[in-house]
Design a protein around this motif. Structure first.
Motif, mmCIF file in Angstrom:
data_model
loop_
_atom_site.group_PDB
_atom_site.id
_atom_site.type_symbol
_atom_site.label_atom_id
_atom_site.label_comp_id
_atom_site.label_asym_id
_atom_site.label_seq_id
_atom_site.Cartn_x
_atom_site.Cartn_y
_atom_site.Cartn_z
ATOM 1 N N VAL A 84 13.866 -16.972 -23.466
ATOM 2 C CA VAL A 84 13.085 -15.959 -24.164
ATOM 3 C C VAL A 84 12.269 -16.680 -25.227
ATOM 4 O O VAL A 84 12.824 -17.429 -26.042
ATOM 5 C CB VAL A 84 13.993 -14.910 -24.831
ATOM 6 C CG1 VAL A 84 13.161 -13.930 -25.660
ATOM 7 C CG2 VAL A 84 14.814 -14.155 -23.795
ATOM 8 N N ILE A 85 10.973 -16.469 -25.236
ATOM 9 C CA ILE A 85 10.112 -17.050 -26.263
ATOM 10 C C ILE A 85 10.053 -16.090 -27.438
ATOM 11 O O ILE A 85 9.798 -14.894 -27.266
ATOM 12 C CB ILE A 85 8.695 -17.324 -25.722
ATOM 13 C CG1 ILE A 85 8.742 -18.374 -24.609
ATOM 14 C CG2 ILE A 85 7.764 -17.793 -26.851
ATOM 15 C CD1 ILE A 85 7.429 -18.546 -23.871
ATOM 16 N N ILE A 108 13.700 -19.736 -27.397
ATOM 17 C CA ILE A 108 12.800 -20.813 -27.818
ATOM 18 C C ILE A 108 11.923 -20.219 -28.910
ATOM 19 O O ILE A 108 11.046 -19.391 -28.638
ATOM 20 C CB ILE A 108 11.950 -21.348 -26.654
ATOM 21 C CG1 ILE A 108 12.840 -21.857 -25.517
ATOM 22 C CG2 ILE A 108 11.028 -22.453 -27.154
ATOM 23 C CD1 ILE A 108 12.065 -22.326 -24.297
ATOM 24 N N VAL A 109 12.187 -20.590 -30.152
ATOM 25 C CA VAL A 109 11.465 -20.041 -31.297
ATOM 26 C C VAL A 109 10.299 -20.955 -31.616
ATOM 27 O O VAL A 109 10.483 -22.164 -31.841
ATOM 28 C CB VAL A 109 12.385 -19.922 -32.526
ATOM 29 C CG1 VAL A 109 11.634 -19.282 -33.693
ATOM 30 C CG2 VAL A 109 13.635 -19.119 -32.192
ATOM 31 N N ILE A 110 9.098 -20.395 -31.627
ATOM 32 C CA ILE A 110 7.931 -21.192 -32.028
ATOM 33 C C ILE A 110 7.441 -20.677 -33.372
ATOM 34 O O ILE A 110 7.339 -19.486 -33.600
ATOM 35 C CB ILE A 110 6.814 -21.158 -30.961
ATOM 36 C CG1 ILE A 110 6.271 -19.738 -30.742
ATOM 37 C CG2 ILE A 110 7.311 -21.742 -29.642
ATOM 38 C CD1 ILE A 110 5.047 -19.696 -29.845
ATOM 39 N N GLU A 111 7.164 -21.603 -34.275
ATOM 40 C CA GLU A 111 6.768 -21.275 -35.637
ATOM 41 C C GLU A 111 5.529 -22.087 -36.016
ATOM 42 O O GLU A 111 5.528 -23.312 -35.908
ATOM 43 C CB GLU A 111 7.923 -21.569 -36.598
ATOM 44 C CG GLU A 111 7.575 -21.536 -38.068
ATOM 45 C CD GLU A 111 6.971 -20.214 -38.514
ATOM 46 O OE1 GLU A 111 5.882 -20.237 -39.138
ATOM 47 O OE2 GLU A 111 7.576 -19.162 -38.235
ATOM 48 N N ARG A 112 4.498 -21.406 -36.439
ATOM 49 C CA ARG A 112 3.243 -22.073 -36.788
ATOM 50 C C ARG A 112 3.396 -22.982 -38.001
ATOM 51 O O ARG A 112 2.685 -23.976 -38.138
ATOM 52 C CB ARG A 112 2.157 -21.034 -37.050
ATOM 53 C CG ARG A 112 2.387 -20.232 -38.334
ATOM 54 C CD ARG A 112 1.489 -19.024 -38.421
ATOM 55 N NE ARG A 112 0.081 -19.370 -38.439
ATOM 56 C CZ ARG A 112 -0.911 -18.504 -38.203
ATOM 57 N NH1 ARG A 112 -0.618 -17.248 -37.930
ATOM 58 N NH2 ARG A 112 -2.165 -18.889 -38.248
ATOM 59 N N GLY A 113 4.319 -22.640 -38.909
ATOM 60 C CA GLY A 113 4.497 -23.390 -40.143
ATOM 61 C C GLY A 113 5.545 -24.484 -40.029
ATOM 62 O O GLY A 113 5.969 -24.879 -38.939
ATOM 63 N N LYS A 114 5.993 -24.934 -41.180
ATOM 64 C CA LYS A 114 6.931 -26.050 -41.254
ATOM 65 C C LYS A 114 8.339 -25.554 -41.541
ATOM 66 O O LYS A 114 8.564 -24.379 -41.825
ATOM 67 C CB LYS A 114 6.479 -27.016 -42.354
ATOM 68 C CG LYS A 114 5.068 -27.571 -42.139
ATOM 69 C CD LYS A 114 4.647 -28.440 -43.318
ATOM 70 C CE LYS A 114 3.218 -28.939 -43.134
ATOM 71 N NZ LYS A 114 2.757 -29.747 -44.289
ATOM 72 N N ASP A 115 9.297 -26.487 -41.474
ATOM 73 C CA ASP A 115 10.663 -26.119 -41.835
ATOM 74 C C ASP A 115 10.748 -25.908 -43.339
ATOM 75 O O ASP A 115 9.831 -26.242 -44.090
ATOM 76 C CB ASP A 115 11.663 -27.169 -41.352
ATOM 77 C CG ASP A 115 11.479 -28.533 -42.012
ATOM 78 O OD1 ASP A 115 11.430 -28.608 -43.261
ATOM 79 O OD2 ASP A 115 11.414 -29.539 -41.291
ATOM 80 N N GLY A 208 19.678 -23.337 -28.143
ATOM 81 C CA GLY A 208 18.341 -22.797 -28.358
ATOM 82 C C GLY A 208 17.412 -23.849 -28.933
ATOM 83 O O GLY A 208 17.843 -24.930 -29.332
ATOM 84 N N GLU A 209 16.135 -23.533 -28.989
ATOM 85 C CA GLU A 209 15.139 -24.462 -29.530
ATOM 86 C C GLU A 209 14.357 -23.789 -30.652
ATOM 87 O O GLU A 209 14.098 -22.586 -30.599
ATOM 88 C CB GLU A 209 14.170 -24.927 -28.443
ATOM 89 C CG GLU A 209 14.827 -25.692 -27.299
ATOM 90 C CD GLU A 209 13.807 -26.123 -26.250
ATOM 91 O OE1 GLU A 209 12.672 -26.485 -26.635
ATOM 92 O OE2 GLU A 209 14.143 -26.079 -25.049
ATOM 93 N N VAL A 210 13.982 -24.583 -31.650
ATOM 94 C CA VAL A 210 13.112 -24.121 -32.727
ATOM 95 C C VAL A 210 12.011 -25.162 -32.883
ATOM 96 O O VAL A 210 12.283 -26.321 -33.212
ATOM 97 C CB VAL A 210 13.876 -23.943 -34.045
ATOM 98 C CG1 VAL A 210 12.936 -23.387 -35.119
ATOM 99 C CG2 VAL A 210 15.073 -23.008 -33.876
ATOM 100 N N LEU A 211 10.779 -24.756 -32.623
ATOM 101 C CA LEU A 211 9.631 -25.663 -32.635
ATOM 102 C C LEU A 211 8.722 -25.341 -33.808
ATOM 103 O O LEU A 211 8.208 -24.218 -33.908
ATOM 104 C CB LEU A 211 8.854 -25.544 -31.321
ATOM 105 C CG LEU A 211 9.674 -25.630 -30.014
ATOM 106 C CD1 LEU A 211 8.772 -25.410 -28.807
ATOM 107 C CD2 LEU A 211 10.403 -26.962 -29.906
#
Length: 512
Positions: A84-85, A108-115, A208-211
């Motif tokens: 799941v995106i 799969i979490v996509i984030e435009r910003g930074k950690d 899971g993934e965090v990008l």
């Protein structure tokens, strides 16, 4: 035998277990020795009379001991799971990811910003130099807007989902257990980054993934069904389930949806200013004292007034807080507020805003409310003169149409400039505020004062766009597999309600 009962405790005795037990004994009419254990379920301050008290809702165990239950959720390692995106790593996205893992789905979490760690540098540049990184700021980045703007967990979303589960997950990842019992739970900006990091690590440890630095730039859609997304205009990421949890400030997402003829709708929101008082004024008014007791926290307030047919209300009140610059684009001023966990700064601030209806902004463009919001923010930037200096005015000066000769000391770090806020705010917003502020002063002694400063503009109270979805399936009515979620879609407001909506979207994917 277990009994639940409400007792009252003087502030100076709130940490005294013996006195709490004695009060329980009297209220239950049992001997102290028979109370084998007690636990506070809810705690609130009652300042309605001159004698301020704590009200405790307590569960007492009489002649028995509690069964110790393990509340922590175990997240099993995923293998060969459907993906799941999730677009956005705010509370909605992170809690959706956790729920996906519980449901046996790989997020799969996509984030435009930074950690959260990398975001600190960009926030320092905003506060000290007036420089806005349009991809990493108070709104964009791991944890979303809430990470660096307070962490208030108060919500009225009792019917939307399991509030206690959300709070328990925060505790499981490092939050103080007090959030489980306080009437207005609050984590604090200084503590939230560590908690958000721990949640991300739970997601990653489960498979899971965090990008990060991964901006959604397009959707892959075939025959009315989502097939995936494109990141940073080049990388394809495929899945037939996409949760869109981008927050209320991702204007490019609304524009992308509109360009692709995917249905969106204009939505009412609220607009105004952030008002800051010396905390001592609020303490004195709310606690009926000259100096606040060391056993009481900095005082909170909530205001609402109807001016003709329009609501005026306080929003996101921050005792012992700081006003923050929350612009996401160049040449705009947006203010918000936050507090550290101790709420020990000398000022109290709150958004004070006026309802903006669809009738106030004529037309049929679904982006018209967003454009209206943006125009006000740009006017505020121009009035401040650049470098995120915010336009401001003393409270009584504003109501009486006077330019403030000077401005009181305040917490807004980029600086403030004395202006006539009437030149920035729409006339119906300014006139409604001018009518409401003296009325607020009648409700709370000391509120209506020229020691208070109005800082403009408070404009991101909620999304000015709604992304429609089916009530049962949570999917967009045109795009199968696309799940509009939380604040950015117009369905939640605040950390807990957004988290609950993320959980609901993840469950909807499983059910569908």
């Amino acid at each position: 035998m277990q009994k639940e009962i409400e007792i009252t405790i003087a502030p100076e005795h709130i940490a005294n277990e013996q006195i709490i037990l004695q009060n329980l004994s009297r209220a239950l009419k049992v001997d102290v020795s028979t109370i084998k254990h007690h636990e506070v379920l809810k705690r609130s301050i009652d300042a309605r009379s001159r004698k301020v008290i704590y009200r405790l809702q307590v569960r007492a165990y009489i002649n028995e001991f509690p069964n110790k239950e393990i509340a922590a959720i175990t997240y099993q390692k995923l293998t060969d799971a459907k993906t799941v995106i999730i677009v956005g790593a705010g509370p909605a996205g992170l809690f959706a990811a956790l729920q996906c893992i519980e449901n046996g789905l790989k997020p799969i979490v996509i984030e435009r910003g930074k950690d959260v760690k990398q975001r600190r540098r960009d926030l320092a540049a905003i506060n000290k130099q007036g420089l806005v990184n349009t991809e990493s700021n108070y709104c964009y980045g791991e944890g979303g807007a809430g990470t660096y703007s307070d962490g208030k967990l108060y919500t009225r979303s009792n019917k939307r989902g399991d509030i206690n589960k959300v709070l328990q997950i925060f505790v499981q990842h490092g939050a103080d257990q007090d959030i489980l019992i306080d009437a207005r739970p609050h984590i604090g900006t200084n503590k939230l980054p560590h908690i958000i990091t721990a949640i991300r690590e739970t997601i990653q440890n489960a498979g899971g993934e965090v990008l990060f630095d991964s901006k959604l730039t397009d959707f892959i859609i075939e025959s009315g069904k989502i097939k995936g997304v494109i990141i940073n205009q080049e990388q394809e990421l495929l899945s037939n389930s996409v949760i869109l949890a981008t927050g209320h400030s991702a204007r490019d997402i609304y524009e992308l949806l509109h360009q692709k003829n995917i249905l969106i709708e204009a939505k009412p929101f609220a607009l105004g200013v952030r008002i800051e008082h010396p905390q001592q004024i609020i303490d004195s008014a709310q606690y009926h004292c000259d100096i606040r007791s060391e056993f009481l926290p900095p005082a909170y307030y909530s205001m609402v007034e109807q001016v003709k047919t329009r609501g005026v209300f306080s929003f996101c009140m921050c005792p012992g807080g700081i006003i923050a610059p929350c612009a996401t684009g160049q040449d705009e001023i947006v203010v918000n507020g936050w507090s550290p966990s101790k709420r020990n700064n000398p000022f109290a601030n709150s958004g004070t805003v006026v309802q903006v209806t669809l009738d106030d902004v004529q037309g049929y463009d679904p982006l018209r409310m967003l454009n209206f919001q943006s125009e006000i923010e740009q006017l505020a930037f121009e009035a401040g003169g650049g470098n995120l200096v915010a336009p401001a005015q003393r409270m009584i000066d504003f109501v009486e149409n006077r330019l403030s000769v000077d401005l009181p000391k305040n917490s807004y770090l980029p600086g403030t400039k004395s202006v006539m806020l009437d030149n920035i705010l729409p006339s119906f917003v300014a006139s409604s505020l001018k009518a409401a502020l003296p009325l607020f002063g009648k409700k709370m002694k000391g509120y209506y004062t020229n020691e208070a400063i109005l800082v403009g503009v408070e404009s991101r109270t909620s999304s000015p766009v709604r992304i429609p979805r089916d009530r049962e399936t949570y999917q967009h009515p045109q795009i199968n597999g696309l799940y509009p979620c939380a604040e950015g879609a117009g369905y939640a407001g605040g950390i807990v309600s957004a988290a609950i909506d993320g959980v609901n979207c993840a469950n909807a994917i499983l059910n569908n």
